[in-house]
Write an enzyme that holds these catalytic residues in place. Structure first.
Site, PDB file in Angstrom:
ATOM      1  NE  ARG A   1      -3.091  -2.087  -2.028  1.00  0.00           N
ATOM      2  CZ  ARG A   1      -3.440  -0.656  -2.178  1.00  0.00           C
ATOM      3  NH1 ARG A   1      -2.466   0.080  -2.868  1.00  0.00           N
ATOM      4  NH2 ARG A   1      -4.208   0.171  -1.490  1.00  0.00           N
TER       5      ARG A   1
ATOM      6  CB  CYS B   1     -11.886  -3.027  22.253  1.00  0.00           C
ATOM      7  SG  CYS B   1     -13.857  -1.657  22.257  1.00  0.00           S
TER       8      CYS B   1
ATOM      9  CB  CYS C   1      -5.314  -1.389   3.671  1.00  0.00           C
ATOM     10  SG  CYS C   1      -4.934   0.548   3.691  1.00  0.00           S
TER      11      CYS C   1
ATOM     12  CB  CYS D   1     -16.671  -0.411  19.962  1.00  0.00           C
ATOM     13  SG  CYS D   1     -14.963  -0.392  19.633  1.00  0.00           S
TER      14      CYS D   1
ATOM     15  CB  CYS E   1     -15.308   1.228  23.740  1.00  0.00           C
ATOM     16  SG  CYS E   1     -14.755   1.857  21.958  1.00  0.00           S
TER      17      CYS E   1
ATOM     18  CG  HIS F   1      -1.065  -0.850   6.499  1.00  0.00           C
ATOM     19  ND1 HIS F   1       0.089  -0.494   5.459  1.00  0.00           N
ATOM     20  CD2 HIS F   1      -2.033  -0.609   6.575  1.00  0.00           C
ATOM     21  CE1 HIS F   1      -0.469  -0.210   4.601  1.00  0.00           C
ATOM     22  NE2 HIS F   1      -1.782   0.325   5.205  1.00  0.00           N
ATOM     23  CD  GLU F   2      -4.134  -3.671   0.548  1.00  0.00           C
ATOM     24  OE1 GLU F   2      -4.338  -2.393   0.798  1.00  0.00           O
ATOM     25  OE2 GLU F   2      -4.143  -3.773  -0.437  1.00  0.00           O
TER      26      GLU F   2
ATOM     27  NE  ARG G   1      -4.328   6.594  16.269  1.00  0.00           N
ATOM     28  CZ  ARG G   1      -2.846   6.276  15.952  1.00  0.00           C
ATOM     29  NH1 ARG G   1      -2.261   5.909  17.110  1.00  0.00           N
ATOM     30  NH2 ARG G   1      -2.041   7.553  15.775  1.00  0.00           N
TER      31      ARG G   1
ATOM     32  CB  CYS H   1      -0.976   0.078   1.603  1.00  0.00           C
ATOM     33  SG  CYS H   1      -1.433   1.661   1.808  1.00  0.00           S
ATOM     34  CG  HIS H   2       0.501   4.512  -2.346  1.00  0.00           C
ATOM     35  ND1 HIS H   2       1.571   4.995  -3.555  1.00  0.00           N
ATOM     36  CD2 HIS H   2      -0.472   4.164  -4.002  1.00  0.00           C
ATOM     37  CE1 HIS H   2       1.450   4.635  -4.964  1.00  0.00           C
ATOM     38  NE2 HIS H   2       0.366   4.338  -5.160  1.00  0.00           N
ATOM     39  CB  THR H   3      -0.651   3.896   3.977  1.00  0.00           C
ATOM     40  OG1 THR H   3      -1.069   4.593   3.881  1.00  0.00           O
ATOM     41  CG2 THR H   3       0.009   4.442   5.532  1.00  0.00           C
TER      42      THR H   3
ATOM     43  CB  CYS I   1     -12.066   0.838  18.126  1.00  0.00           C
ATOM     44  SG  CYS I   1     -11.736  -0.027  20.039  1.00  0.00           S
TER      45      CYS I   1
END
Length: 395
Positions: free
Chosen positions: A390, A113, A193, A121, A118, A83-84, A133, A61-63, A129
Site C-alpha cells: 500500500r 443505510c 478496502c 441491512c 432494507c 476509495h481507501e 447502488r 488500491c489496485h481497484t 446494501c
C-alpha cells in the site's frame, strides 16, 4: 497499542466554508490508460443526506488502477478515483445526524443505510446494501447529479461513492463510518478496502475454523490480509501461492506455513496442492488475483466433500469463470465476497478500535509514503513496481 499521530488538522469546519463551494486540488482521470492530471476543481456543498469531507490520507488500491487501465465496465471518465481514505468532516447537508463537522470518518464504498425497510441491512447474511447502488455505479450522487466541476465548469464523475483522490470530496451519509478521533488516519485508511476485505473474507464470508487448512492465491495486500486473518482465526496450515517469491518472507511472517511459486510447479497448481501438499485439498481457498484461471485453480484445490473457495479478486470486464460441474457435485462450494462481508458503518469503527488496542496490526502493509495529492501518480508507479503493498498519500 497505537497512539494518535494525527497532527492538529488545519481545516475549516465553520461558516467560512459551510454551504459554499470549495476550490481544491484533485487528481483527475481524463481517460483510460492515461496518467492522472492534477487539476483545480470546485467541490459543491453537500446536499440533503450528504457529507463533505477533507481527505487527510488516501491509500492506493489496485481497484483504482484497474479502472484507470480501462478494465472496469462501470468506469466513467472524466472522474476522480480513490476509495481507501481517512477523512475529517467539513460540513453536512440537511438531515445528516450520524456525523458532524470535525468527526473522523472512513469512506465506505459498500454503504449501510440501516433502514428497517432494507432487507439487506436487516439480514445478517449480507452487507450488500443496495440503497445507492444504482447511482453509485453511474458515477453520480444519490440525487443523480455530481458535486465536482473542473475549471471550465464541466462535470467530473464520482467513483465508488468515494472519489478520495481529491483534497475534498462529498459522500453519502450512509457511506461514512465514524471512527475514534485518536486513530491515525494515515493508517486507518487501510480499513476502507483491502485489509478489511481480506480479513473479512476469512472471518465473515468463510468463517474459517481453528486448525483448518487454507490456500491463498495472490500475495498483495488483500492476500496477506487473508493470511493474517486466517492465522488469527487459528488455521493450522496456510499455503501461500504467488509468482513472485520476494513476497514469501512477509507471508511467512504473517502466518503462512508453506510458500509456493506456481511457475516452478509442473502441471496444474491445484493438483499440486490437492495431491502433493495435501491428500484431498484444503478446507478453504481464496483467490486474491482477479484472474479467472486462478479462480478455477483455487476452487479445484478445495477439499473434496466440504472445501469452500472464495473469490475476492475482481476480474476484468467480460471475463467468466468455469469449472467442471463435477467439482461442485462432489461437495465444493464456490462463493465470493465484497468488503469482506463487513457491514461498513457498524464494523469499520470496531476494526479501527481493535487496531488501536493492538489486536490487529496493519503497519506492515504501508510500504510507501508520499506527500501531496499531486504525488498520486508516483504512488501508482510504486504499486506497479511489484514491491508495494500500500502506498499512502497524505494531503
Amino acid at each position: 497499542m497505537i497512539t494518535n499521530s494525527n497532527k492538529k488538522l488545519k481545516m475549516s469546519t465553520n461558516d467560512n466554508t459551510t454551504g459554499k463551494p470549495i476550490t481544491c486540488k484533485a487528481m483527475v482521470a481524463r481517460a483510460a490508460k492515461q496518467p492522472l492530471t492534477v487539476k483545480t476543481i470546485t467541490v459543491a456543498p453537500p446536499k440533503a443526506g450528504e457529507v463533505r469531507v477533507k481527505v487527510i490520507a488516501n491509500a492506493l488500491c489496485h481497484t483504482d488502477v484497474y479502472t484507470l487501465d480501462g478494465h472496469d465496465p462501470e468506469g466513467l471518465f472524466p472522474c476522480i478515483l480513490g476509495h481507501e481514505a481517512g477523512c475529517v468532516v467539513e460540513s453536512v447537508g440537511d438531515g445528516v445526524t450520524s456525523v458532524a463537522p470535525g468527526d473522523h470518518v472512513i469512506p465506505c464504498y459498500t454503504p449501510q443505510c440501516c433502514e428497517v425497510s432494507c432487507e439487506f441491512c436487516m439480514s445478517p447474511k449480507t452487507n450488500l446494501c443496495p440503497k445507492i447502488r444504482g447511482t453509485q455505479g453511474r458515477g453520480v450522487m444519490p440525487d443523480g447529479s455530481v458535486r465536482f466541476k473542473d475549471e471550465e465548469g464541466k462535470d467530473i464523475y464520482h467513483f465508488m461513492g468515494c472519489s478520495t483522490m481529491s483534497e475534498y470530496t462529498v459522500l453519502a451519509e450512509i457511506s461514512c463510518a465514524k471512527i475514534a478521533k485518536e486513530a491515525p488516519l494515515e493508517k486507518m485508511c487501510l480499513f476502507g478496502c483491502g485489509v478489511s476485505t481480506g480479513m473479512g473474507a476469512v472471518w465473515n464470508t468463510c468463517k474459517v475454523e481453528v486448525n483448518s487448512t487454507v490456500a491463498v492465491f495472490g500475495l498483495g495486500a488483500v492476500g496477506l490480509a487473508v493470511i493474517q486473518g486466517a492465522k488469527m482465526a487459528g488455521a493450522g496450515r496456510i499455503i501461500a501461492v504467488d509468482i513472485n517469491p520476494s513476497k514469501f518472507p512477509c507471508a511467512t511472517a504473517l502466518g503462512a506455513t508453506d510458500c509456493v511459486d506456481s511457475t516452478k510447479i509442473s502441471g496444474p497448481i491445484q493438483n499440486y496442492i490437492a495431491g502433493t501438499l495435501t491428500k484431498w485439498g484444503v478446507d478453504y481457498s481464496f483467490d486474491c488475483t482477479g484472474n479467472v484461471n486462478v479462480m478455477r485453480a483455487a476452487l479445484e484445490c478445495a477439499h473434496r466433500g466440504w472445501g469452500t473457495s472464495c473469490i475476492i479478486g475482481v476480474a476484468a470486464s467480460g471475463h467468466e469463470i468455469s469449472t467442471r460441474p463435477f467439482q461442485l457435485v462432489t461437495g465444493r462450494v464456490w462463493k465470493g465476497t465484497a468488503f469482506g462481508g463487513f457491514k461498513s458503518r457498524r464494523d469499520v469503527p470496531l476494526l479501527v478500535q481493535k487496531c488501536m488496542d493492538g489486536a490487529i496490526v496493519i503497519d506492515h502493509y504501508i510500504t510507501h509514503n508520499f506527500e501531496g495529492v499531486d504525488k498520486t501518480n508516483d504512488a501508482i508507479d510504486a504499486l506497479h513496481s511489484g514491491d508495494c503493498l500500500r502506498a499512502v498519500v497524505k494531503y
